[in-house]
Motif scaffolding. Structure first.
Motif, PDB file in Angstrom:
ATOM      1  N   GLN A   1      -1.159   9.829 -11.641  1.00 33.93           N
ATOM      2  CA  GLN A   1      -1.326   8.368 -11.775  1.00 33.93           C
ATOM      3  C   GLN A   1      -2.341   7.853 -10.767  1.00 33.93           C
ATOM      4  O   GLN A   1      -3.153   6.993 -11.071  1.00 33.93           O
ATOM      5  CB  GLN A   1       0.002   7.644 -11.524  1.00 33.93           C
ATOM      6  CG  GLN A   1       0.890   7.620 -12.747  1.00 33.93           C
ATOM      7  CD  GLN A   1       2.187   6.856 -12.497  1.00 33.93           C
ATOM      8  OE1 GLN A   1       2.309   6.112 -11.532  1.00 33.93           O
ATOM      9  NE2 GLN A   1       3.149   7.044 -13.375  1.00 33.93           N
ATOM     10  N   HIS A   2      -2.281   8.412  -9.594  1.00 27.27           N
ATOM     11  CA  HIS A   2      -3.239   8.006  -8.575  1.00 27.27           C
ATOM     12  C   HIS A   2      -4.655   8.402  -8.988  1.00 27.27           C
ATOM     13  O   HIS A   2      -5.598   7.622  -8.894  1.00 27.27           O
ATOM     14  CB  HIS A   2      -2.835   8.643  -7.236  1.00 27.27           C
ATOM     15  CG  HIS A   2      -3.606   8.121  -6.069  1.00 27.27           C
ATOM     16  ND1 HIS A   2      -3.298   8.434  -4.780  1.00 27.27           N
ATOM     17  CD2 HIS A   2      -4.700   7.328  -6.010  1.00 27.27           C
ATOM     18  CE1 HIS A   2      -4.156   7.840  -3.969  1.00 27.27           C
ATOM     19  NE2 HIS A   2      -5.015   7.176  -4.687  1.00 27.27           N
ATOM     20  N   ALA A   3      -4.789   9.638  -9.507  1.00 25.36           N
ATOM     21  CA  ALA A   3      -6.107  10.101  -9.960  1.00 25.36           C
ATOM     22  C   ALA A   3      -6.639   9.208 -11.077  1.00 25.36           C
ATOM     23  O   ALA A   3      -7.795   8.776 -11.055  1.00 25.36           O
ATOM     24  CB  ALA A   3      -6.017  11.552 -10.436  1.00 25.36           C
TER      25      ALA A   3
ATOM     26  N   SER B   1      -5.936   6.160 -11.608  1.00 23.17           N
ATOM     27  CA  SER B   1      -6.284   4.850 -11.050  1.00 23.17           C
ATOM     28  C   SER B   1      -7.683   4.881 -10.454  1.00 23.17           C
ATOM     29  O   SER B   1      -8.448   3.923 -10.586  1.00 23.17           O
ATOM     30  CB  SER B   1      -5.299   4.447  -9.955  1.00 23.17           C
ATOM     31  OG  SER B   1      -3.983   4.475 -10.468  1.00 23.17           O
ATOM     32  N   GLU B   2      -8.006   5.988  -9.784  1.00 24.43           N
ATOM     33  CA  GLU B   2      -9.329   6.088  -9.169  1.00 24.43           C
ATOM     34  C   GLU B   2     -10.416   5.982 -10.239  1.00 24.43           C
ATOM     35  O   GLU B   2     -11.417   5.293 -10.058  1.00 24.43           O
ATOM     36  CB  GLU B   2      -9.477   7.410  -8.412  1.00 24.43           C
ATOM     37  CG  GLU B   2      -8.489   7.595  -7.254  1.00 24.43           C
ATOM     38  CD  GLU B   2      -8.821   6.767  -6.021  1.00 24.43           C
ATOM     39  OE1 GLU B   2      -9.886   6.136  -5.984  1.00 24.43           O
ATOM     40  OE2 GLU B   2      -7.993   6.748  -5.084  1.00 24.43           O
ATOM     41  N   ILE B   3     -10.235   6.684 -11.350  1.00 26.83           N
ATOM     42  CA  ILE B   3     -11.331   6.702 -12.324  1.00 26.83           C
ATOM     43  C   ILE B   3     -11.347   5.466 -13.214  1.00 26.83           C
ATOM     44  O   ILE B   3     -12.405   4.992 -13.580  1.00 26.83           O
ATOM     45  CB  ILE B   3     -11.382   8.008 -13.133  1.00 26.83           C
ATOM     46  CG1 ILE B   3     -10.106   8.239 -13.905  1.00 26.83           C
ATOM     47  CG2 ILE B   3     -11.646   9.206 -12.229  1.00 26.83           C
ATOM     48  CD1 ILE B   3     -10.309   9.288 -14.961  1.00 26.83           C
TER      49      ILE B   3
ATOM     50  N   ALA C   1      -5.053  -2.808   0.308  1.00 32.34           N
ATOM     51  CA  ALA C   1      -3.655  -2.551  -0.060  1.00 32.34           C
ATOM     52  C   ALA C   1      -3.455  -1.061  -0.347  1.00 32.34           C
ATOM     53  O   ALA C   1      -2.427  -0.479   0.017  1.00 32.34           O
ATOM     54  CB  ALA C   1      -3.267  -3.387  -1.285  1.00 32.34           C
ATOM     55  N   ALA C   2      -4.466  -0.456  -0.972  1.00 30.73           N
ATOM     56  CA  ALA C   2      -4.364   0.983  -1.265  1.00 30.73           C
ATOM     57  C   ALA C   2      -4.229   1.773   0.038  1.00 30.73           C
ATOM     58  O   ALA C   2      -3.427   2.701   0.125  1.00 30.73           O
ATOM     59  CB  ALA C   2      -5.586   1.452  -2.059  1.00 30.73           C
ATOM     60  N   ILE C   3      -4.988   1.381   1.043  1.00 27.96           N
ATOM     61  CA  ILE C   3      -4.911   2.099   2.330  1.00 27.96           C
ATOM     62  C   ILE C   3      -3.505   1.996   2.922  1.00 27.96           C
ATOM     63  O   ILE C   3      -2.924   2.976   3.366  1.00 27.96           O
ATOM     64  CB  ILE C   3      -5.942   1.530   3.336  1.00 27.96           C
ATOM     65  CG1 ILE C   3      -7.365   1.813   2.856  1.00 27.96           C
ATOM     66  CG2 ILE C   3      -5.743   2.133   4.730  1.00 27.96           C
ATOM     67  CD1 ILE C   3      -8.407   0.969   3.548  1.00 27.96           C
TER      68      ILE C   3
ATOM     69  N   ASN D   1      -0.765   1.583   1.401  1.00 27.87           N
ATOM     70  CA  ASN D   1       0.111   2.437   0.602  1.00 27.87           C
ATOM     71  C   ASN D   1      -0.109   3.910   0.887  1.00 27.87           C
ATOM     72  O   ASN D   1       0.807   4.712   0.785  1.00 27.87           O
ATOM     73  CB  ASN D   1      -0.187   2.222  -0.892  1.00 27.87           C
ATOM     74  CG  ASN D   1       0.781   1.242  -1.537  1.00 27.87           C
ATOM     75  OD1 ASN D   1       1.935   1.169  -1.135  1.00 27.87           O
ATOM     76  ND2 ASN D   1       0.315   0.499  -2.511  1.00 27.87           N
ATOM     77  N   GLN D   2      -1.355   4.254   1.203  1.00 26.81           N
ATOM     78  CA  GLN D   2      -1.726   5.664   1.204  1.00 26.81           C
ATOM     79  C   GLN D   2      -1.685   6.329   2.568  1.00 26.81           C
ATOM     80  O   GLN D   2      -1.568   7.547   2.649  1.00 26.81           O
ATOM     81  CB  GLN D   2      -3.115   5.824   0.573  1.00 26.81           C
ATOM     82  CG  GLN D   2      -3.063   5.530  -0.932  1.00 26.81           C
ATOM     83  CD  GLN D   2      -4.440   5.434  -1.573  1.00 26.81           C
ATOM     84  OE1 GLN D   2      -5.438   5.821  -0.975  1.00 26.81           O
ATOM     85  NE2 GLN D   2      -4.478   4.921  -2.780  1.00 26.81           N
ATOM     86  N   ILE D   3      -1.782   5.534   3.626  1.00 23.48           N
ATOM     87  CA  ILE D   3      -1.755   6.163   4.953  1.00 23.48           C
ATOM     88  C   ILE D   3      -0.476   6.968   5.159  1.00 23.48           C
ATOM     89  O   ILE D   3      -0.532   8.102   5.626  1.00 23.48           O
ATOM     90  CB  ILE D   3      -2.032   5.129   6.068  1.00 23.48           C
ATOM     91  CG1 ILE D   3      -3.542   4.884   6.081  1.00 23.48           C
ATOM     92  CG2 ILE D   3      -1.551   5.619   7.440  1.00 23.48           C
ATOM     93  CD1 ILE D   3      -4.076   4.007   7.151  1.00 23.48           C
TER      94      ILE D   3
ATOM     95  N   GLU E   1     -12.339   7.339   3.465  1.00 25.36           N
ATOM     96  CA  GLU E   1     -13.354   6.669   2.648  1.00 25.36           C
ATOM     97  C   GLU E   1     -12.882   5.286   2.212  1.00 25.36           C
ATOM     98  O   GLU E   1     -13.678   4.353   2.138  1.00 25.36           O
ATOM     99  CB  GLU E   1     -13.719   7.539   1.439  1.00 25.36           C
ATOM    100  CG  GLU E   1     -14.452   8.794   1.892  1.00 25.36           C
ATOM    101  CD  GLU E   1     -14.867   9.727   0.764  1.00 25.36           C
ATOM    102  OE1 GLU E   1     -15.557  10.700   1.080  1.00 25.36           O
ATOM    103  OE2 GLU E   1     -14.504   9.497  -0.404  1.00 25.36           O
ATOM    104  N   GLU E   2     -11.581   5.147   1.957  1.00 30.47           N
ATOM    105  CA  GLU E   2     -11.079   3.838   1.546  1.00 30.47           C
ATOM    106  C   GLU E   2     -11.245   2.809   2.673  1.00 30.47           C
ATOM    107  O   GLU E   2     -11.537   1.640   2.408  1.00 30.47           O
ATOM    108  CB  GLU E   2      -9.603   3.891   1.110  1.00 30.47           C
ATOM    109  CG  GLU E   2      -9.270   4.841  -0.040  1.00 30.47           C
ATOM    110  CD  GLU E   2      -9.865   4.458  -1.399  1.00 30.47           C
ATOM    111  OE1 GLU E   2     -10.745   3.585  -1.453  1.00 30.47           O
ATOM    112  OE2 GLU E   2      -9.450   5.059  -2.398  1.00 30.47           O
ATOM    113  N   SER E   3     -11.081   3.231   3.918  1.00 18.96           N
ATOM    114  CA  SER E   3     -11.261   2.228   4.993  1.00 18.96           C
ATOM    115  C   SER E   3     -12.724   1.825   5.104  1.00 18.96           C
ATOM    116  O   SER E   3     -13.026   0.681   5.431  1.00 18.96           O
ATOM    117  CB  SER E   3     -10.715   2.662   6.352  1.00 18.96           C
ATOM    118  OG  SER E   3     -10.490   4.008   6.413  1.00 18.96           O
TER     119      SER E   3
HETATM  120 FE   LIG Z   1      -7.011   5.025  -4.208  1.00 17.49          FE
END
Ligand SMILES: [Fe+2]
Ligand SMILES: [Fe+2]
Ligand SMILES: [Fe+2]
Lengths: 331, 256
Positions: free
Chosen positions: A58-60, A62-64, A149-151, A153-155, A175-177
């Motif tokens: 799902q994360h992948a 979302s990226e594309i 928000a993704a960061i 969630n993802q950290i 890269e997100e930051s």
């Molecule tokens: Fe992401």
């Protein structure tokens, strides 16, 4: 390389052993309890494996899918510098998709299978990308709020218990930051500009604020995460992450000079946090269930790209086959 | 602050041709974002577009300095009229499909490589430096696009036909690369850069073997001519510019 995406699924041949075994289970539980990593070759419970495949894919996806709303503005970027930054960003997002599909593949599924699930509408992707990008400031706001928000969630996922996922997340978070800072910088430049530019920024913030807050998912009282928490996949609760995001963002909005569209947003000295208004969960679930403004268009764009590209993928496979035959004949 | 214009005759125009080629093809390729046949190619096309936009920034900034009227990269990129763009017509043609896109990238990169190679020895030191940096990118674009030309040409019957159709469509526009003109003569006499008609042999030497390996038929030259590098473009150019220029035209003077 591209050939990876053209691989034929071979389900049983790869991936961890699927037998349920109390001795293995005890070893697995001990490793998780000690805060260790599970690696691709390690035994893992089937439910753990399935949960990871679902979450990582799902994360992948979302990226594309996320490349589409931003791609909408590349050809209209207002300066060459901003065009270059945006091109680099969408390329990064594609790269995130690749690392994540690769991480999911270590669990014994192929990228093509996962991709089919996306295109058939069976698999989900982040609902945030079902909102439209309507003015140039949307590109900055996506960087600032959505990547932001993704960061958040993802950290915590950088320390999740599955090794390949956690390593992918370390790379992605860096890269997100960078994206977040670039998005904020775009907005700062617009806020220093004309009244029209400032209006565009405010308009974009008004439209993206609530959807960004919703990215953290349902309230803790309404969501079941017991297993993912026990397995060391989810380490911080939705509401805690959301609060952290709101607290950090309010100050950034002040520096920027925009207002956040929530009359109930105010500092609560007792809690040491900002209070904020009620989230419109009907809207959240409507978009999740496919009724957002762009759900149909986003999926249709991915399906069209995939179908239009079929002859290209077939050509690459056929060429590789011909080449292998020639090499064999030559040997 | 405006510098005095001390550029040799044709120098600015020549640099604009280089910059506009990169700008307009970069703009076209960026339309692919999110729509490519596989994720790796989504990234490769975005990366090629990014390289080209980077080259355009350096070249247009340089052209603006040579001109000495205070125009920066964005004023040149976004605020000229169609007749003032100097890119090859090939660069502005629509992407159509993945086949035409990679065949175009191949034909174009095969031209950029020998051009940048010569430019590394330019008497214009700034131009030589840009060429040296861009040459590496162009070489990569050439090998990447060349591999795809071979895969498509020597792939399935369908891909072969599509690649051949793309080649047949694009080939006549490559005559423009080598059309002799006084600007090239002046610039090459001043040691600034090669006259493009002198690159034809190198270009063919790079292009033909790949087309042969791809089992494609090299089209014959026809009387067709195009004139983009002289400022007379195809019908497609106006639409490309309308999209690309929209923000700068709608909000004059705004900083982004
Ligand atoms: Fe992401
Ligand atoms: Fe990303
Ligand atoms: Fe991002």
């Amino acid at each position: 390389m591209y050939t990876q995406s053209l691989s034929i699924p071979d389900g049983e041949a790869r991936g961890p052993k699927k037998v349920e075994n109390p001795a293995y289970q005890a070893e697995f539980d001990a490793k998780i309890a000690a805060g260790g990593f599970i690696e691709a070759k390690d035994w893992m419970p089937e439910a753990y494996r399935k949960t990871l495949i679902r979450q990582i894919s799902q994360h992948a996806h979302s990226e594309i899918v996320g490349m589409l709303p931003e791609g909408n503005w590349i050809t209209r970027a207002p300066s060459l510098k901003r065009k270059a930054i945006l091109l680099a960003k969408v390329q990064d997002e594609g790269g995130h998709g690749l690392y994540l599909y690769a991480a999911a593949e270590t669990l014994g599924v192929s990228r093509d299978e996962l991709y089919e699930a996306l295109l058939s509408g069976k698999a989900k992707y982040s609902s945030i990308f079902n909102y439209p990008t309507l003015n140039w400031a949307d590109i900055g706001v996506i960087g600032w709020l959505v990547d932001g928000a993704a960061i958040m969630n993802q950290i915590p996922l950088c320390k999740c218990s599955y090794g390949p996922y956690s390593r992918a997340m370390v790379r992605i978070c860096k890269e997100e930051s960078f994206h977040q800072r670039q998005g904020y910088d775009l907005l700062l430049a617009m806020m220093r500009g004309t009244p029209e530019q400032r209006d565009m920024v405010q308009d974009a913030v008004n439209r993206w604020w609530w959807p960004s807050i919703m990215m953290f998912g349902p309230h803790d009282k309404d969501s079941v995460h017991t297993e993912t928490t026990r397995w060391g996949i989810k380490r911080i609760s939705n509401d805690d992450l959301r609060q952290k995001f709101v607290d950090a963002t309010v100050k950034q909005a002040e520096v920027l000079g925009v207002s956040l569209p929530d009359p109930d947003l105010k500092w609560n000295a007792e809690r040491g946090h900002y209070d904020f208004g009620a989230i419109d969960w009907d809207e959240f679930w409507n978009v999740v269930q496919g009724h957002g403004q762009c759900n149909v268009d986003r999926l249709a764009a991915r399906v069209k790209a995939w179908e239009d590209g079929a002859w290209v993928r077939e050509a690459a496979l056929e060429h590789a086959r011909k080449r292998a035959v020639r090499e064999k004949d030559a040997a | 602050m405006t510098q005095r214009n001390t550029a040799a005759p044709g120098h600015i125009e020549y640099v604009l041709r280089l910059g506009d080629n990169a700008l307009i093809l970069g703009q076209r390729l960026s339309e692919w974002c999110g729509h490519a046949p596989v994720l790796e190619e989504d990234m490769a096309l975005a990366n090629t577009a990014l390289d080209l936009i980077g080259q355009a920034r350096l070249l247009l900034t340089h052209a603006g300095r040579l001109e000495g009227r205070g125009r920066d990269e964005d004023q040149l990129a976004f605020l000229r009229g169609e007749r003032d763009y100097r890119n090859l017509t090939l660069a502005e043609l629509p992407n159509e499909d993945f086949g035409r896109t990679v065949v175009r990238n191949f034909l174009f990169a095969a031209f950029q490589v020998p051009l940048y190679q010569r430019l590394t020895a330019s008497s214009d030191a700034e131009l030589a430096a840009v060429a040296a940096k861009s040459l590496k990118e162009a070489r990569y674009h050439l090998s990447h696009a060349g591999e795809w030309v071979i895969r498509l040409g020597d792939g399935t019957d369908v891909s072969h036909d599509k690649a051949q159709a793309a080649l047949d469509y694009l080939w006549p526009y490559t005559a423009e690369f080598f059309a002799a003109n006084p600007i090239d003569d002046a610039v090459s006499a001043a040691g600034i850069g090669p006259a493009w008609h002198n690159l034809e042999a190198d270009w063919e030497a790079a292009v033909v073997p790949v087309l042969v390996e791809a089992t494609l038929t090299v089209p014959a030259r026809t009387p067709f001519a195009s004139y983009g590098k002289f400022g007379r473009h195809s019908e497609h150019m106006g639409h490309l510019l309308a999209t690309m220029q929209t923000m700068q035209r709608t909000y004059p003077g705004a900083q982004w």
